[in-house]
Design a protein around this motif. Structure first.
Motif, PDB file in Angstrom:
ATOM      1  N   ALA A 123       4.983 -12.352   4.237  1.00 22.51           N
ATOM      2  CA  ALA A 123       5.227 -11.450   5.370  1.00 22.51           C
ATOM      3  C   ALA A 123       4.409 -11.807   6.603  1.00 22.51           C
ATOM      4  CB  ALA A 123       4.925 -10.011   4.952  1.00 22.51           C
ATOM      5  N   ALA A 124       3.372 -12.621   6.423  1.00 21.07           N
ATOM      6  CA  ALA A 124       2.404 -12.913   7.487  1.00 21.07           C
ATOM      7  C   ALA A 124       2.998 -13.418   8.800  1.00 21.07           C
ATOM      8  CB  ALA A 124       1.350 -13.889   6.978  1.00 21.07           C
ATOM      9  N   PRO A 125       4.026 -14.294   8.772  1.00 27.90           N
ATOM     10  CA  PRO A 125       4.562 -14.795  10.052  1.00 27.90           C
ATOM     11  C   PRO A 125       5.056 -13.683  10.983  1.00 27.90           C
ATOM     12  CG  PRO A 125       5.340 -16.154   8.242  1.00 27.90           C
ATOM     13  CD  PRO A 125       4.657 -14.968   7.627  1.00 27.90           C
ATOM     14  N   HIS A 126       5.493 -12.558  10.416  1.00 29.57           N
ATOM     15  CA  HIS A 126       5.999 -11.450  11.233  1.00 29.57           C
ATOM     16  C   HIS A 126       5.095 -10.221  11.149  1.00 29.57           C
ATOM     17  CE1 HIS A 126       9.623 -13.871  11.509  1.00 29.57           C
ATOM     18  NE2 HIS A 126       9.644 -13.935  10.187  1.00 29.57           N
ATOM     19  N   PHE A 127       3.882 -10.443  10.659  1.00 24.26           N
ATOM     20  CA  PHE A 127       2.957  -9.312  10.482  1.00 24.26           C
ATOM     21  C   PHE A 127       1.557  -9.814  10.833  1.00 24.26           C
ATOM     22  CE2 PHE A 127       2.523  -5.392   7.469  1.00 24.26           C
ATOM     23  CZ  PHE A 127       1.698  -4.767   8.381  1.00 24.26           C
ATOM     24  N   GLN A 128       1.276  -9.888  12.140  1.00 28.53           N
ATOM     25  CA  GLN A 128       0.031 -10.478  12.626  1.00 28.53           C
ATOM     26  C   GLN A 128      -1.098  -9.464  12.805  1.00 28.53           C
ATOM     27  OE1 GLN A 128      -0.388 -14.011  13.355  1.00 28.53           O
ATOM     28  NE2 GLN A 128       1.426 -13.984  12.056  1.00 28.53           N
ATOM     29  N   SER A 129      -0.740  -8.191  12.978  1.00 23.32           N
ATOM     30  CA  SER A 129      -1.739  -7.129  13.111  1.00 23.32           C
ATOM     31  C   SER A 129      -1.073  -5.821  12.701  1.00 23.32           C
ATOM     32  CB  SER A 129      -2.248  -7.033  14.554  1.00 23.32           C
ATOM     33  OG  SER A 129      -1.272  -6.415  15.376  1.00 23.32           O
ATOM     34  N   MET A 130      -1.859  -4.733  12.692  1.00 25.66           N
ATOM     35  CA  MET A 130      -1.287  -3.441  12.310  1.00 25.66           C
ATOM     36  C   MET A 130      -0.272  -2.958  13.343  1.00 25.66           C
ATOM     37  SD  MET A 130      -2.295  -2.559   9.322  1.00 25.66           S
ATOM     38  CE  MET A 130      -2.034  -0.785   9.143  1.00 25.66           C
ATOM     39  N   ALA A 131      -0.217  -3.617  14.500  1.00 23.67           N
ATOM     40  CA  ALA A 131       0.797  -3.295  15.506  1.00 23.67           C
ATOM     41  C   ALA A 131       2.186  -3.671  15.013  1.00 23.67           C
ATOM     42  CB  ALA A 131       0.479  -4.009  16.814  1.00 23.67           C
ATOM     43  N   ASP A 132       2.239  -4.525  13.980  1.00 21.21           N
ATOM     44  CA  ASP A 132       3.517  -4.973  13.424  1.00 21.21           C
ATOM     45  C   ASP A 132       3.924  -4.190  12.175  1.00 21.21           C
ATOM     46  OD1 ASP A 132       3.586  -7.053  15.353  1.00 21.21           O
ATOM     47  OD2 ASP A 132       2.283  -8.285  14.089  1.00 21.21           O
ATOM     48  N   ALA A 133       3.271  -3.047  11.928  1.00 14.63           N
ATOM     49  CA  ALA A 133       3.516  -2.293  10.689  1.00 14.63           C
ATOM     50  C   ALA A 133       4.847  -1.549  10.675  1.00 14.63           C
ATOM     51  CB  ALA A 133       2.373  -1.308  10.459  1.00 14.63           C
ATOM     52  N   LYS A 134       5.479  -1.410  11.826  1.00 21.71           N
ATOM     53  CA  LYS A 134       6.724  -0.641  11.912  1.00 21.71           C
ATOM     54  C   LYS A 134       7.791  -1.227  10.972  1.00 21.71           C
ATOM     55  CE  LYS A 134       7.732   0.741  16.042  1.00 21.71           C
ATOM     56  NZ  LYS A 134       8.231   0.768  17.446  1.00 21.71           N
ATOM     57  N   GLY A 135       8.345  -0.361  10.135  1.00 25.60           N
ATOM     58  CA  GLY A 135       9.410  -0.791   9.220  1.00 25.60           C
ATOM     59  C   GLY A 135       8.923  -1.495   7.967  1.00 25.60           C
ATOM     60  N   LYS A 136       7.611  -1.640   7.824  1.00 21.01           N
ATOM     61  CA  LYS A 136       7.050  -2.353   6.670  1.00 21.01           C
ATOM     62  C   LYS A 136       6.663  -1.383   5.547  1.00 21.01           C
ATOM     63  CE  LYS A 136       6.844  -6.410   8.900  1.00 21.01           C
ATOM     64  NZ  LYS A 136       7.153  -6.031  10.284  1.00 21.01           N
ATOM     65  N   THR A 137       6.429  -1.949   4.369  1.00 20.31           N
ATOM     66  CA  THR A 137       5.942  -1.169   3.230  1.00 20.31           C
ATOM     67  C   THR A 137       4.488  -1.531   2.982  1.00 20.31           C
ATOM     68  OG1 THR A 137       8.138  -1.105   2.197  1.00 20.31           O
ATOM     69  CG2 THR A 137       6.253  -0.629   0.776  1.00 20.31           C
ATOM     70  N   LEU A 138       3.608  -0.529   3.050  1.00 22.07           N
ATOM     71  CA  LEU A 138       2.175  -0.759   2.927  1.00 22.07           C
ATOM     72  C   LEU A 138       1.653  -0.149   1.631  1.00 22.07           C
ATOM     73  CD1 LEU A 138       1.116   0.039   6.608  1.00 22.07           C
ATOM     74  CD2 LEU A 138       1.902  -2.118   5.644  1.00 22.07           C
ATOM     75  N   GLY A 139       0.871  -0.913   0.896  1.00 21.29           N
ATOM     76  CA  GLY A 139       0.342  -0.462  -0.384  1.00 21.29           C
ATOM     77  C   GLY A 139      -0.980   0.278  -0.237  1.00 21.29           C
ATOM     78  N   VAL A 140      -1.115   1.361  -0.989  1.00 22.26           N
ATOM     79  CA  VAL A 140      -2.369   2.127  -1.059  1.00 22.26           C
ATOM     80  C   VAL A 140      -2.646   2.419  -2.529  1.00 22.26           C
ATOM     81  CG1 VAL A 140      -2.041   3.168   1.213  1.00 22.26           C
ATOM     82  CG2 VAL A 140      -1.182   4.347  -0.807  1.00 22.26           C
ATOM     83  N   SER A 166       6.575   2.687   5.497  1.00 18.43           N
ATOM     84  CA  SER A 166       6.566   3.292   4.163  1.00 18.43           C
ATOM     85  C   SER A 166       5.226   3.041   3.490  1.00 18.43           C
ATOM     86  CB  SER A 166       7.678   2.687   3.292  1.00 18.43           C
ATOM     87  OG  SER A 166       8.933   2.900   3.879  1.00 18.43           O
ATOM     88  N   VAL A 167       4.768   4.022   2.728  1.00 19.87           N
ATOM     89  CA  VAL A 167       3.537   3.886   1.952  1.00 19.87           C
ATOM     90  C   VAL A 167       3.899   3.913   0.471  1.00 19.87           C
ATOM     91  CG1 VAL A 167       1.361   4.981   1.314  1.00 19.87           C
ATOM     92  CG2 VAL A 167       2.016   4.878   3.708  1.00 19.87           C
ATOM     93  N   LEU A 168       3.388   2.944  -0.264  1.00 19.51           N
ATOM     94  CA  LEU A 168       3.686   2.856  -1.692  1.00 19.51           C
ATOM     95  C   LEU A 168       2.385   2.864  -2.490  1.00 19.51           C
ATOM     96  CD1 LEU A 168       6.011   2.451  -3.780  1.00 19.51           C
ATOM     97  CD2 LEU A 168       5.519  -0.010  -3.653  1.00 19.51           C
TER      98      LEU A 168
END
Length: 337
Positions: A123-140, A166-168
């Motif tokens: 995912a890194a090429p399209h996820f460079q900072s938390m500014a790119d979190a929109k539409g992503k799934t984040l693990g907690v 989304s938070v998973l």
């Protein structure tokens, strides 16, 4: 001296001799059960290390360490009265006060979260900072956990609301690693040694690093006291002696951490903590050493930073009055010589 008096004195002498010969019963150690929000996590390493060093026993405490994968689960065990103390994140004390629950941290173990937001290499090429979190799934680790609080805050600092991603809940350790490798999460917040494992295999990259003071101040705007020893205020009021012993054992452990190398600390830990890769465990521990407090005291401005983070998005805290002085006390760590 009459016969009755002589007989009485003789009986007392005999009784005294018999009692003197009997073994003196030792005082039973105070039983304290501590729930740890993931005992293998390095943010909570002082709990197991204190046990390994024998500091609990030296304080006259019979401590049983139990583990839950997420801090929110440990918190629930405390509120249910199943355990007397928790080694978990301090922010729970603030969150719970707004719900009418009085929790007090008696020793601060970590002056910073020790958390790392990792992004999967895919995912890194399209996820460079938390500014790119929109539409992503984040693990907690768990819903309502400290990783959940921090994840939402980091995104909010870039203008992204919690509804835009989304938070998973994926737990920690192996379950977190599996979620990352299987692509179920694009990024996620975890601690050492999980972070070093994923970085070593090349499955992840660092997005936000809160293992150091510098990284934490950059990400959150100030020091963020995190791992701590907290108890219910009602228990604290009636068990000050036990609280003092716990604080002393943990402060001694922090002093050990701050005066020994990662290699020396690793030597004290059970072998199953590092398995077949002790070198990686030592590397992860080296990465973690800056986060530990030196004296167990609440860092200046720390509670305010945590309150600011929680007030930014947490509906339980937002707009609520919180008496920070009730969420922690340095009374017991200050008494440690």
């Amino acid at each position: 001296m009459n016969k009755n008096l002589r007989r009485g004195l003789l009986s007392l002498a005999v009784a005294g001799t018999v009692l003197a010969a009997l073994p003196i019963p030792s005082m039973a150690a105070a039983k304290v059960t501590i729930m740890v929000g993931g005992i293998n996590k390095m943010v909570y390493l002082p709990a197991k290390l204190a046990e390994q060093l024998g500091y609990f026993k030296e304080e006259g405490l019979d401590v049983e360490l139990q583990s839950q994968p997420a801090g929110v689960d440990a918190e629930n065990e405390l509120l249910a009265g199943a355990v007397q103390a928790v080694v978990g994140f301090y922010d729970h004390a603030i969150d719970l006060q707004t719900k009418g629950k009085e929790i007090t941290a008696i020793t601060i173990l970590g002056q910073v979260p020790g958390e790392v937001e990792l992004v999967s290499t895919k995912a890194a090429p399209h996820f460079q900072s938390m500014a790119d979190a929109k539409g992503k799934t984040l693990g907690v680790t768990g819903l309502g956990s400290s990783t959940n609080f921090l994840t939402q805050y980091l995104a909010s600092r870039h203008g992204i609301s919690s509804k835009q991603f989304s938070v998973l809940p994926v737990g920690a350790d192996n379950t977190f690693i599996a979620a990352m490798k299987q692509g179920r999460i694009d990024a996620g917040m975890t601690t050492e040694p999980t972070a070093s494992l994923l970085l070593k295999t090349g499955d992840a990259q660092v997005l936000v690093d809160m293992r150091t003071v510098e990284g934490t101040v950059k990400a959150l705007g100030g020091l963020y006291p995190a791992s701590s020893v907290y108890v219910q205020r009602s228990w604290l009021n009636s068990h000050k002696e036990e609280a003092q012993k716990l604080a002393r054992a943990f402060v001694r452990t922090l002093r050990f951490i701050n005066t020994h190398s990662a290699e020396q600390i690793a030597e004290k830990m059970p072998k199953d903590y590092y398995g077949s890769n002790k070198a990686l465990y030592i590397q992860a521990l080296n990465n973690s050493l800056p986060m530990y407090s030196q004296d167990g005291k609440m860092p200046k401005g720390g509670p305010e930073t945590v309150l600011s983070v929680l007030s930014g998005f947490n509906p339980n805290v937002k707009g609520k009055h919180v008496d920070l002085s009730k969420t922690y006390t340095d009374e017991f760590v200050n008494a440690v010589k």
